[in-house]
Design a protein around this motif. Structure first.
Motif, PDB file in Angstrom:
ATOM      1  N   ARG A  62       0.841  -1.199   0.000  1.00 57.50           N
ATOM      2  CA  ARG A  62       0.000   0.000   0.000  1.00 57.50           C
ATOM      3  C   ARG A  62       0.876   1.249   0.000  1.00 57.50           C
ATOM      4  NH1 ARG A  62       0.736  -0.212   5.449  1.00 57.50           N
ATOM      5  NH2 ARG A  62       0.744   2.038   5.677  1.00 57.50           N
ATOM      6  N   GLU A  65       0.269   6.373   2.910  1.00 53.99           N
ATOM      7  CA  GLU A  65      -0.633   7.506   3.158  1.00 53.99           C
ATOM      8  C   GLU A  65      -1.516   7.239   4.367  1.00 53.99           C
ATOM      9  OE1 GLU A  65      -2.522   7.787  -0.613  1.00 53.99           O
ATOM     10  OE2 GLU A  65      -0.629   8.434  -1.548  1.00 53.99           O
ATOM     11  N   PRO A  66      -1.552   8.190   5.305  1.00 47.49           N
ATOM     12  CA  PRO A  66      -2.313   7.987   6.532  1.00 47.49           C
ATOM     13  C   PRO A  66      -3.809   7.804   6.277  1.00 47.49           C
ATOM     14  CG  PRO A  66      -0.883   9.913   6.720  1.00 47.49           C
ATOM     15  CD  PRO A  66      -0.857   9.488   5.294  1.00 47.49           C
ATOM     16  N   GLY A  67      -4.394   6.911   7.065  1.00 53.36           N
ATOM     17  CA  GLY A  67      -5.832   6.695   7.002  1.00 53.36           C
ATOM     18  C   GLY A  67      -6.471   7.132   8.313  1.00 53.36           C
ATOM     19  N   CYS A  69      -7.940   6.669  12.076  1.00 55.53           N
ATOM     20  CA  CYS A  69      -7.728   5.852  13.267  1.00 55.53           C
ATOM     21  C   CYS A  69      -9.017   5.757  14.068  1.00 55.53           C
ATOM     22  CB  CYS A  69      -6.652   6.473  14.149  1.00 55.53           C
ATOM     23  SG  CYS A  69      -5.043   6.555  13.364  1.00 55.53           S
ATOM     24  N   LEU A  70      -9.015   4.837  15.008  1.00 58.99           N
ATOM     25  CA  LEU A  70     -10.134   4.760  15.946  1.00 58.99           C
ATOM     26  C   LEU A  70     -10.010   5.888  16.978  1.00 58.99           C
ATOM     27  CD1 LEU A  70     -10.110   0.934  16.789  1.00 58.99           C
ATOM     28  CD2 LEU A  70     -11.750   2.133  15.320  1.00 58.99           C
ATOM     29  N   GLN A  72      -9.944   7.100  20.875  1.00 59.91           N
ATOM     30  CA  GLN A  72      -9.402   6.410  22.043  1.00 59.91           C
ATOM     31  C   GLN A  72     -10.488   5.575  22.722  1.00 59.91           C
ATOM     32  OE1 GLN A  72      -8.561   8.437  25.858  1.00 59.91           O
ATOM     33  NE2 GLN A  72      -6.404   8.058  25.381  1.00 59.91           N
ATOM     34  N   GLY A  85      -7.204   5.907  29.369  1.00 61.87           N
ATOM     35  CA  GLY A  85      -7.172   5.593  27.939  1.00 61.87           C
ATOM     36  C   GLY A  85      -6.244   4.461  27.568  1.00 61.87           C
TER      37      GLY A  85
ATOM     38  N   CYS B  42      -0.517  -1.104   8.427  1.00 60.72           N
ATOM     39  CA  CYS B  42      -1.804  -0.407   8.390  1.00 60.72           C
ATOM     40  C   CYS B  42      -1.548   1.077   8.185  1.00 60.72           C
ATOM     41  CB  CYS B  42      -2.610  -0.655   9.676  1.00 60.72           C
ATOM     42  SG  CYS B  42      -1.847   0.063  11.150  1.00 60.72           S
ATOM     43  N   SER B  43      -2.628   1.838   8.013  1.00 58.99           N
ATOM     44  CA  SER B  43      -2.492   3.243   7.619  1.00 58.99           C
ATOM     45  C   SER B  43      -2.465   4.219   8.791  1.00 58.99           C
ATOM     46  CB  SER B  43      -3.628   3.620   6.671  1.00 58.99           C
ATOM     47  OG  SER B  43      -3.586   2.788   5.543  1.00 58.99           O
ATOM     48  N   CYS B  44      -2.285   3.708  10.007  1.00 58.40           N
ATOM     49  CA  CYS B  44      -2.197   4.623  11.149  1.00 58.40           C
ATOM     50  C   CYS B  44      -0.900   5.434  11.056  1.00 58.40           C
ATOM     51  CB  CYS B  44      -2.192   3.841  12.459  1.00 58.40           C
ATOM     52  SG  CYS B  44      -3.768   3.068  12.797  1.00 58.40           S
ATOM     53  N   PRO B  45      -0.958   6.721  11.417  1.00 64.80           N
ATOM     54  CA  PRO B  45       0.264   7.535  11.358  1.00 64.80           C
ATOM     55  C   PRO B  45       1.301   7.067  12.375  1.00 64.80           C
ATOM     56  CG  PRO B  45      -1.701   8.916  11.609  1.00 64.80           C
ATOM     57  CD  PRO B  45      -2.129   7.496  11.828  1.00 64.80           C
ATOM     58  N   ASN B  53      -3.271   5.434  22.648  1.00 62.25           N
ATOM     59  CA  ASN B  53      -4.313   4.701  21.922  1.00 62.25           C
ATOM     60  C   ASN B  53      -5.209   5.597  21.072  1.00 62.25           C
ATOM     61  OD1 ASN B  53      -3.585   2.045  22.840  1.00 62.25           O
ATOM     62  ND2 ASN B  53      -4.361   2.658  24.851  1.00 62.25           N
ATOM     63  N   THR B  54      -4.597   6.611  20.447  1.00 62.76           N
ATOM     64  CA  THR B  54      -5.334   7.439  19.489  1.00 62.76           C
ATOM     65  C   THR B  54      -4.796   7.241  18.077  1.00 62.76           C
ATOM     66  OG1 THR B  54      -3.859   9.300  19.933  1.00 62.76           O
ATOM     67  CG2 THR B  54      -5.929   9.234  21.164  1.00 62.76           C
ATOM     68  N   MET B  55      -3.636   6.559  17.945  1.00 57.96           N
ATOM     69  CA  MET B  55      -3.034   6.307  16.631  1.00 57.96           C
ATOM     70  C   MET B  55      -3.111   4.806  16.350  1.00 57.96           C
ATOM     71  SD  MET B  55      -2.065   9.233  15.491  1.00 57.96           S
ATOM     72  CE  MET B  55      -2.656  10.693  16.333  1.00 57.96           C
ATOM     73  N   VAL B  56      -4.312   4.290  16.503  1.00 61.71           N
ATOM     74  CA  VAL B  56      -4.496   2.837  16.373  1.00 61.71           C
ATOM     75  C   VAL B  56      -5.734   2.530  15.540  1.00 61.71           C
ATOM     76  CG1 VAL B  56      -3.317   2.247  18.524  1.00 61.71           C
ATOM     77  CG2 VAL B  56      -5.752   2.786  18.568  1.00 61.71           C
ATOM     78  N   CYS B  57      -5.763   1.312  15.019  1.00 54.93           N
ATOM     79  CA  CYS B  57      -6.912   0.854  14.234  1.00 54.93           C
ATOM     80  C   CYS B  57      -7.062  -0.644  14.487  1.00 54.93           C
ATOM     81  CB  CYS B  57      -6.697   1.159  12.755  1.00 54.93           C
ATOM     82  SG  CYS B  57      -5.501   0.059  11.974  1.00 54.93           S
ATOM     83  N   PRO B  58      -8.090  -1.260  13.966  1.00 57.18           N
ATOM     84  CA  PRO B  58      -8.282  -2.696  14.231  1.00 57.18           C
ATOM     85  C   PRO B  58      -7.087  -3.560  13.798  1.00 57.18           C
ATOM     86  CG  PRO B  58     -10.324  -1.739  13.414  1.00 57.18           C
ATOM     87  CD  PRO B  58      -9.267  -0.669  13.289  1.00 57.18           C
ATOM     88  N   LEU B  61      -4.281  -3.124  16.420  1.00 53.75           N
ATOM     89  CA  LEU B  61      -4.752  -3.603  17.724  1.00 53.75           C
ATOM     90  C   LEU B  61      -4.941  -5.121  17.703  1.00 53.75           C
ATOM     91  CD1 LEU B  61      -7.362  -0.877  18.743  1.00 53.75           C
ATOM     92  CD2 LEU B  61      -5.177  -1.352  19.858  1.00 53.75           C
ATOM     93  N   HIS B  63      -7.198  -6.931  16.099  1.00 61.52           N
ATOM     94  CA  HIS B  63      -8.569  -7.449  16.145  1.00 61.52           C
ATOM     95  C   HIS B  63      -8.729  -8.602  15.160  1.00 61.52           C
ATOM     96  CE1 HIS B  63     -10.584  -3.598  17.976  1.00 61.52           C
ATOM     97  NE2 HIS B  63      -9.552  -4.039  18.672  1.00 61.52           N
ATOM     98  N   PHE B 170      -0.909   1.395  22.530  1.00 61.62           N
ATOM     99  CA  PHE B 170      -0.537   0.745  21.260  1.00 61.62           C
ATOM    100  C   PHE B 170      -0.199   1.723  20.143  1.00 61.62           C
ATOM    101  CE2 PHE B 170      -2.865  -2.872  23.229  1.00 61.62           C
ATOM    102  CZ  PHE B 170      -1.817  -3.781  23.198  1.00 61.62           C
TER     103      PHE B 170
END
Lengths: 93, 502
Positions: A62, A65-67, A69-70, A72, A85, B42-45, B53-58, B61, B63, B170
């Motif tokens: 890929r 490029e940043p996507g 995020c979730l 917190q 958190g 993954c595309s997290c910065p 835990n703000t620069m995370v995705c499934p 993490l 999942h 994470f």
């Protein structure tokens, strides 16, 4: 038949605790699975390259490029214990 | 021991024990975080210091049901590193799962590489303080992902409530890492430190990482053993996670000392992970169970192989900038710099770029090198500021050197002006004009001052006339005092002699 020690070793690696009778059952069960897989060894595979996948894919990459995020809150939503958190875990080491 | 440092051969790490000589064998494993925009799979910065835990995705993490996809740029950066270290690039490279349980690893496996790494069989020529080179083999260069971060809370850290526990963030999990594994080619802690310093400079040069040891973007594990010269390799221990060059060297010295004294006491060395405490200087053995090293590697089924062709390798090779060793040679050949200065400037790419700009603008490469490696570097080192953030730009430094060149400023005054430039960010001309700092090169003005001083000091004047040369410095001091150090020293000397000769 794989050894009883090997079953216990794999259980420890997997962080699983088994009762005496379960260990015995697993020793037979795991051995049966391995024996079954072993039937593949009967095939004549000389000259065939091993493949990592059933489909012939390579170089799936890929762009950098940043996507998205979730949040917190969403990230830690499934944590059994959460503080500030973050996931709370027993102290290590 | 009285009278200064003990001879080198008896220092820890050089290998002499009470019962004779020991040979030390050191290999280093370096983990470097790549400065990509996004994580490895993954595309997290990729960030530092964000809310947990703000620069995370499934995916990062761990999942269930999520799929990793490799980062194109991370593969390119890793290839760049492997090429710069002279590795053979694999035509076919594969990711593996390295299985172990740890709370900072949400999938319970790390995606890494095993028997089919990206690069194999390289070499880094390391320059020692005395200018000699020694080659260190690079076993392999491979790609993997970083783990999350554990922060210890409760109990010992002073929190009042609750038992000891840890918090997991994470944000770092999944950051692209490259691991560089060296051959066990180093024989002293100094060599290990030199290798690490050189590798760090190289990685910085390649523009693939921030290589900040304090922030953990460069981490070092060392494998170390000792043996009698010519004997087979001894049992090694692994020194983990040392986060500064100094700790690497000190940690190795302490561990070597421990191993040698244990062996001389007839004990055996047990293969283990050891930890160096920089505060107490002591080594703790972390007894790790055998199971901990049974990672059950298997090919990562969620990722497909990477096939690298000649065209790709050549494209990446073209993006590798001039390497420090080549740059050092060019600085010596083209600018006539002393090897020491050239080495310092070539080891640090931004500093070398800065120097080249000043040299170009000022037309005096040696003077530029003196200032960049001297006053400027001293300031950068003491403040921890990077050269690109320096208050004095290359243009401004070249401006100062011009004032030095045309005699407006003496070396002493130039240093003072430079300090003001660092503090205010203003250019040299403006500071000189505003503070009236220019050197007094006006013959008439100086002669007036000299005449008055000579007249006021008949005694010393007579002494000088009788041949006491030393008295000259007394007069220089007097004039400098009166002119606040601004008299042009060369001119002053000339005029003084003329006047004193009567």
């Amino acid at each position: 038949m794989i050894s009883r020690e090997e079953v216990e070793h794999i259980a420890r690696l997997s962080r699983l605790r088994f009762e005496e009778d379960e260990l015995e059952r697993l020793q037979h069960g795991l051995s049966a699975i391995l024996d079954y897989v072993k039937t593949l060894g009967e095939l004549d595979l000389d000259g065939l390259e091993p493949t990592a996948h059933a489909v012939d894919l390579k170089n799936v990459l890929r762009a950098d490029e940043p996507g998205v995020c979730l949040s917190q809150a969403a990230a830690v939503a499934n944590g059994p214990v959460v503080e500030a958190g973050q996931f709370v875990v027993p102290r290590i080491g | 021991m009285s009278g200064g440092m003990p001879p080198r051969s008896s220092m820890p790490g050089a290998g002499d024990g009470a019962s004779g000589e020991w040979e030390v064998v050191i290999g280093l494993e370096i983990h470097v975080q790549l400065s990509t925009n996004t994580k490895m799979f993954c595309s997290c910065p990729v960030t530092f210091g964000e809310e947990p835990n703000t620069m995370v995705c499934p995916v990062c993490l761990g999942h269930p049901g999520t799929l990793p996809v490799a980062n194109e740029r991370a593969v390119e950066y890793a290839t760049r590193i492997a090429l710069a270290l002279g590795c053979r690039i694999a035509e076919h490279t594969v990711f593996h799962r390295k299985n172990y349980f740890y709370p900072d690893l949400p999938k319970s496996y790390q995606i890494s590489q095993f028997d089919l790494p990206l690069g194999l069989g390289g070499r880094l020529d390391v320059e020692l303080d005395d200018g000699s080179l020694f080659p260190v083999g690079v076993t392999r260069v491979h790609m993997e992902e970083d783990a999350g971060k554990l922060v210890h809370a409760g109990g010992a850290t002073g929190r009042i409530h609750g038992a000891d526990y840890s918090l997991v963030d994470f944000n770092r999990g999944g950051t692209p890492l490259v691991e560089v594994v060296s051959e066990p080619d180093m024989r002293t802690p100094e060599q290990a430190r030199a290798y690490l310093t050189q590798l760090k400079g190289l990685l910085e040069h390649l523009g693939v990482s921030d290589v900040n040891m304090e922030e953990g973007s460069l981490r070092c594990d060392a494998n170390v053993s000792v043996r009698r010269p010519g004997a087979p390799l001894g049992v090694k221990t692994e020194l983990k996670n040392m986060n500064s060059f100094r700790y690497v060297q000190r940690g190795l010295e302490a561990e070597i000392e421990r191993q040698i004294s244990a062996l001389e006491d007839g004990e055996t060395i047990v293969q283990a992970t050891v930890h160096f405490d920089p505060v107490t200087g002591s080594i703790t053995t972390l007894r790790s169970k055998e199971e901990a090293h049974d990672y059950r590697y298997f090919p990562e089924p969620d990722l497909v192989p990477i096939e690298i062709d000649e065209a790709y390798v050549e494209r990446v090779r073209a993006s590798v900038p001039e390497l420090p060793a080549a740059r050092r040679q060019r600085f010596v050949a083209d600018y006539g710099l002393p090897a020491g200065d050239a080495g310092i400037l070539a080891a640090n790419r931004p500093l070398g770029d800065y120097f080249e700009r000043v040299a170009e603008l000022s037309g005096d490469a040696r003077l530029s090198a003196n200032w960049v490696t001297g006053d400027l570097s001293a300031h950068l080192n003491s403040t921890g500021v990077g050269v690109h953030e320096s208050a004095v730009t290359p243009e401004a430094l070249a401006g100062l050197l011009a004032l030095l060149g045309d005699g407006t400023l003496s070396s002493k005054l130039a240093k003072d002006v430079f300090q003001v430039m660092l503090e205010t960010g203003r250019d040299a001309r403006a500071i000189v004009d505003e503070r009236g700092l220019g050197q007094i090169s006006d013959v008439v003005e100086l002669e007036g001052i000299i005449a008055a001083i000579v007249e006021a000091n008949p005694g010393p004047t007579e002494e000088f006339r009788q041949g006491r040369e030393k008295v000259l410095s007394f007069f220089v001091g007097q004039v400098m005092k009166q002119t606040k150090g601004q008299a042009n020293p060369k001119l002053l000397n000339e005029l003084l002699r003329k006047h004193l000769a009567g």
